[in-house]
Design a protein around this motif. Structure first.
Motif, PDB file in Angstrom:
ATOM      1  N   GLY A 105      -1.353  20.303  -0.891  1.00 36.87           N
ATOM      2  CA  GLY A 105      -0.288  21.236  -0.566  1.00 36.87           C
ATOM      3  C   GLY A 105       0.681  20.696   0.466  1.00 36.87           C
ATOM      4  N   PHE A 106       0.921  19.376   0.420  1.00 40.23           N
ATOM      5  CA  PHE A 106       1.804  18.732   1.396  1.00 40.23           C
ATOM      6  C   PHE A 106       3.180  18.510   0.786  1.00 40.23           C
ATOM      7  CE2 PHE A 106       3.524  14.673   3.141  1.00 40.23           C
ATOM      8  CZ  PHE A 106       3.810  15.139   4.427  1.00 40.23           C
ATOM      9  N   ASP A 107       4.195  19.044   1.429  1.00 40.02           N
ATOM     10  CA  ASP A 107       5.580  18.855   0.999  1.00 40.02           C
ATOM     11  C   ASP A 107       6.239  17.836   1.933  1.00 40.02           C
ATOM     12  OD1 ASP A 107       8.206  18.932   0.267  1.00 40.02           O
ATOM     13  OD2 ASP A 107       8.503  21.064   0.667  1.00 40.02           O
ATOM     14  N   PRO A 108       6.518  16.625   1.450  1.00 38.23           N
ATOM     15  CA  PRO A 108       7.059  15.585   2.339  1.00 38.23           C
ATOM     16  C   PRO A 108       8.435  15.911   2.902  1.00 38.23           C
ATOM     17  CG  PRO A 108       7.103  14.853   0.052  1.00 38.23           C
ATOM     18  CD  PRO A 108       6.310  16.121   0.082  1.00 38.23           C
ATOM     19  N   LEU A 150      -0.879  18.175   9.553  1.00 35.91           N
ATOM     20  CA  LEU A 150      -1.114  17.366   8.362  1.00 35.91           C
ATOM     21  C   LEU A 150      -2.461  17.726   7.746  1.00 35.91           C
ATOM     22  CD1 LEU A 150       0.092  13.811   9.498  1.00 35.91           C
ATOM     23  CD2 LEU A 150       1.351  15.528   8.162  1.00 35.91           C
ATOM     24  N   PRO A 151      -2.498  17.950   6.428  1.00 38.36           N
ATOM     25  CA  PRO A 151      -3.776  18.243   5.776  1.00 38.36           C
ATOM     26  C   PRO A 151      -4.598  16.977   5.547  1.00 38.36           C
ATOM     27  CG  PRO A 151      -2.015  18.212   4.161  1.00 38.36           C
ATOM     28  CD  PRO A 151      -1.369  18.001   5.494  1.00 38.36           C
ATOM     29  N   CYS A 152      -5.804  17.179   5.082  1.00 38.80           N
ATOM     30  CA  CYS A 152      -6.680  16.055   4.741  1.00 38.80           C
ATOM     31  C   CYS A 152      -6.178  15.392   3.468  1.00 38.80           C
ATOM     32  CB  CYS A 152      -8.099  16.589   4.544  1.00 38.80           C
ATOM     33  SG  CYS A 152      -9.309  15.347   4.057  1.00 38.80           S
ATOM     34  N   GLY A 153      -6.322  14.075   3.386  1.00 37.38           N
ATOM     35  CA  GLY A 153      -5.971  13.371   2.162  1.00 37.38           C
ATOM     36  C   GLY A 153      -5.041  12.211   2.390  1.00 37.38           C
ATOM     37  N   ARG A 154      -4.642  11.579   1.292  1.00 34.73           N
ATOM     38  CA  ARG A 154      -3.693  10.467   1.302  1.00 34.73           C
ATOM     39  C   ARG A 154      -2.323  11.034   0.973  1.00 34.73           C
ATOM     40  NH1 ARG A 154      -5.727   7.008  -3.254  1.00 34.73           N
ATOM     41  NH2 ARG A 154      -6.190   9.099  -4.032  1.00 34.73           N
ATOM     42  N   LEU A 155      -1.482  11.102   1.982  1.00 30.34           N
ATOM     43  CA  LEU A 155      -0.182  11.746   1.857  1.00 30.34           C
ATOM     44  C   LEU A 155       0.925  10.689   1.835  1.00 30.34           C
ATOM     45  CD1 LEU A 155      -0.805  14.438   4.622  1.00 30.34           C
ATOM     46  CD2 LEU A 155      -1.482  14.534   2.206  1.00 30.34           C
ATOM     47  N   HIS A 156       1.968  10.947   1.067  1.00 28.94           N
ATOM     48  CA  HIS A 156       3.095  10.013   1.003  1.00 28.94           C
ATOM     49  C   HIS A 156       4.378  10.755   1.302  1.00 28.94           C
ATOM     50  CE1 HIS A 156       6.429   7.737  -0.825  1.00 28.94           C
ATOM     51  NE2 HIS A 156       5.726   6.679  -0.478  1.00 28.94           N
ATOM     52  N   ALA A 157       5.228  10.137   2.139  1.00 22.80           N
ATOM     53  CA  ALA A 157       6.562  10.661   2.418  1.00 22.80           C
ATOM     54  C   ALA A 157       7.546   9.507   2.329  1.00 22.80           C
ATOM     55  CB  ALA A 157       6.625  11.295   3.799  1.00 22.80           C
ATOM     56  N   PRO A 158       8.642   9.666   1.575  1.00 24.45           N
ATOM     57  CA  PRO A 158       9.588   8.562   1.413  1.00 24.45           C
ATOM     58  C   PRO A 158      10.357   8.230   2.673  1.00 24.45           C
ATOM     59  CG  PRO A 158      10.390  10.529   0.300  1.00 24.45           C
ATOM     60  CD  PRO A 158       8.999  10.836   0.747  1.00 24.45           C
ATOM     61  N   THR A 210      -6.885  11.931   7.617  1.00 21.51           N
ATOM     62  CA  THR A 210      -5.591  11.887   6.958  1.00 21.51           C
ATOM     63  C   THR A 210      -5.028  10.480   6.970  1.00 21.51           C
ATOM     64  OG1 THR A 210      -5.123  14.154   7.693  1.00 21.51           O
ATOM     65  CG2 THR A 210      -3.253  12.832   6.975  1.00 21.51           C
ATOM     66  N   ALA A 211      -4.452  10.076   5.844  1.00 19.96           N
ATOM     67  CA  ALA A 211      -3.674   8.838   5.778  1.00 19.96           C
ATOM     68  C   ALA A 211      -2.264   9.225   5.365  1.00 19.96           C
ATOM     69  CB  ALA A 211      -4.284   7.864   4.773  1.00 19.96           C
ATOM     70  N   LEU A 212      -1.287   8.842   6.173  1.00 18.69           N
ATOM     71  CA  LEU A 212       0.114   9.131   5.872  1.00 18.69           C
ATOM     72  C   LEU A 212       0.820   7.818   5.584  1.00 18.69           C
ATOM     73  CD1 LEU A 212       2.564  11.003   5.678  1.00 18.69           C
ATOM     74  CD2 LEU A 212       2.830  10.789   8.165  1.00 18.69           C
ATOM     75  N   LEU A 249       0.831  -1.208   0.000  1.00 21.30           N
ATOM     76  CA  LEU A 249       0.000   0.000   0.000  1.00 21.30           C
ATOM     77  C   LEU A 249       0.862   1.254   0.000  1.00 21.30           C
ATOM     78  CD1 LEU A 249      -2.790  -0.982   2.557  1.00 21.30           C
ATOM     79  CD2 LEU A 249      -3.045  -0.706   0.086  1.00 21.30           C
ATOM     80  N   VAL A 250       1.935   1.241   0.781  1.00 23.71           N
ATOM     81  CA  VAL A 250       2.833   2.403   0.826  1.00 23.71           C
ATOM     82  C   VAL A 250       3.480   2.616  -0.540  1.00 23.71           C
ATOM     83  CG1 VAL A 250       4.904   3.385   1.862  1.00 23.71           C
ATOM     84  CG2 VAL A 250       3.273   2.138   3.297  1.00 23.71           C
ATOM     85  N   ALA A 251       3.940   1.542  -1.150  1.00 17.37           N
ATOM     86  CA  ALA A 251       4.580   1.653  -2.463  1.00 17.37           C
ATOM     87  C   ALA A 251       3.613   2.204  -3.499  1.00 17.37           C
ATOM     88  CB  ALA A 251       5.119   0.295  -2.890  1.00 17.37           C
ATOM     89  N   ALA A 252       2.352   1.767  -3.458  1.00 20.88           N
ATOM     90  CA  ALA A 252       1.362   2.234  -4.425  1.00 20.88           C
ATOM     91  C   ALA A 252       1.088   3.726  -4.268  1.00 20.88           C
ATOM     92  CB  ALA A 252       0.072   1.441  -4.270  1.00 20.88           C
ATOM     93  N   GLN A 253       1.112   4.218  -3.034  1.00 17.58           N
ATOM     94  CA  GLN A 253       0.810   5.626  -2.788  1.00 17.58           C
ATOM     95  C   GLN A 253       1.977   6.547  -3.141  1.00 17.58           C
ATOM     96  OE1 GLN A 253      -2.209   6.859  -1.978  1.00 17.58           O
ATOM     97  NE2 GLN A 253      -2.923   4.766  -2.208  1.00 17.58           N
ATOM     98  N   ALA A 254       3.122   5.992  -3.454  1.00 13.59           N
ATOM     99  CA  ALA A 254       4.261   6.825  -3.847  1.00 13.59           C
ATOM    100  C   ALA A 254       3.955   7.626  -5.101  1.00 13.59           C
ATOM    101  CB  ALA A 254       5.503   5.959  -4.058  1.00 13.59           C
ATOM    102  N   THR A 255       3.109   7.087  -5.979  1.00 14.05           N
ATOM    103  CA  THR A 255       2.760   7.781  -7.222  1.00 14.05           C
ATOM    104  C   THR A 255       1.283   8.147  -7.300  1.00 14.05           C
ATOM    105  OG1 THR A 255       2.467   5.611  -8.304  1.00 14.05           O
ATOM    106  CG2 THR A 255       4.609   6.682  -8.538  1.00 14.05           C
ATOM    107  N   ALA A 256       0.467   7.620  -6.414  1.00 14.00           N
ATOM    108  CA  ALA A 256      -0.984   7.909  -6.434  1.00 14.00           C
ATOM    109  C   ALA A 256      -1.371   8.474  -5.079  1.00 14.00           C
ATOM    110  CB  ALA A 256      -1.773   6.644  -6.755  1.00 14.00           C
ATOM    111  N   ASN A 257      -1.058   9.751  -4.855  1.00 17.13           N
ATOM    112  CA  ASN A 257      -1.339  10.373  -3.560  1.00 17.13           C
ATOM    113  C   ASN A 257      -1.915  11.774  -3.762  1.00 17.13           C
ATOM    114  OD1 ASN A 257       0.987  12.340  -3.649  1.00 17.13           O
ATOM    115  ND2 ASN A 257       2.137  10.408  -3.723  1.00 17.13           N
ATOM    116  N   ASP A 258      -2.260  12.414  -2.658  1.00 15.86           N
ATOM    117  CA  ASP A 258      -2.854  13.748  -2.696  1.00 15.86           C
ATOM    118  C   ASP A 258      -1.866  14.834  -2.282  1.00 15.86           C
ATOM    119  OD1 ASP A 258      -5.385  12.649  -3.373  1.00 15.86           O
ATOM    120  OD2 ASP A 258      -5.777  12.203  -1.260  1.00 15.86           O
ATOM    121  N   ASN A 259      -0.570  14.554  -2.327  1.00 13.06           N
ATOM    122  CA  ASN A 259       0.419  15.533  -1.876  1.00 13.06           C
ATOM    123  C   ASN A 259       0.230  16.895  -2.544  1.00 13.06           C
ATOM    124  OD1 ASN A 259       1.461  13.400  -0.443  1.00 13.06           O
ATOM    125  ND2 ASN A 259       3.536  13.566  -1.245  1.00 13.06           N
TER     126      ASN A 259
END
Length: 199
Positions: free
Chosen positions: A39-42, A56-64, A80-82, A25-35
């Protein structure tokens, strides 16, 4: 007194094909997220110093990754999902603060290791924080913790060398405790998704 065969359901979805693929799931969100949309800067999770609070804003956020040298507080006032790549290994105390009706699903691709204090969520509403751990190394906690949330680590042992208190639930491959572990089960998690509308 009578004896007869009985049927009962399994205690949990524990078969290999029933477990959640957290790392996937984490790997999939690396390219399909709401960053971008949120307005989320990881990069705010990398290289922070001193006491730091991040809203943290609302949405599906990804940080490496997540790394820094000070106390970190993630403040959540929305749904929020991080999705966090690598391990959750904070360099100092780590805290998740829930504001109002905020909720956090924190997906960790790797492992959780901390020699510092971890405080997650609010004991008044443990069902608002869910921690998912994808790694198979032990969750090693030696700095103390209060988990007001639900921990899902199907491949990892939950190990602790200091007293830890959980308000919510713990799903792990095993438990190794050399100090007191207290779990206050919160049945509210069973209805956590009931107020979600159609997609």
């Amino acid at each position: 007194l009578a004896s007869a065969p009985v049927d009962f359901p399994p205690p949990c979805a524990c078969e290999a094909d029933e477990l959640v693929d957290v790392a996937g799931l984490v790997a999939a969100q690396a390219t399909a997220n709401d960053n971008a949309a949120a307005g989320f800067d990881p990069s705010v999770l990398v290289g922070y110093t001193g006491p730091t609070t991040i809203d943290l804003p609302c949405g599906r956020l990804h940080a490496p990754s997540l790394s820094g040298n000070g106390t970190l507080t993630l403040r959540v006032a929305h749904r929020t999902a991080l999705f966090l790549g690598g391990d959750l290994e904070p360099g100092a105390d780590f805290r998740v603060e829930i504001v109002g009706g905020g909720e956090l699903d924190l997906f960790v691709e790797g492992n959780v290791v901390s020699a510092h204090r971890l405080d997650l969520g609010s004991i008044d509403a443990p069902s608002r924080v869910r921690l998912y751990v994808g790694g198979s190394q032990p969750i090693a906690l030696s700095g103390g913790a209060v988990f007001a949330g639900n921990v899902y680590a199907p491949h990892a042992e939950f190990t602790m060398s200091t007293a830890i208190e959980i308000y919510g639930s713990l799903f792990a491959a095993g438990i190794v405790a050399s100090d007191r572990l207290t779990v206050h089960y919160d049945a509210a998690i069973l209805a956590a998704g009931h107020d979600c509308g159609p997609p």
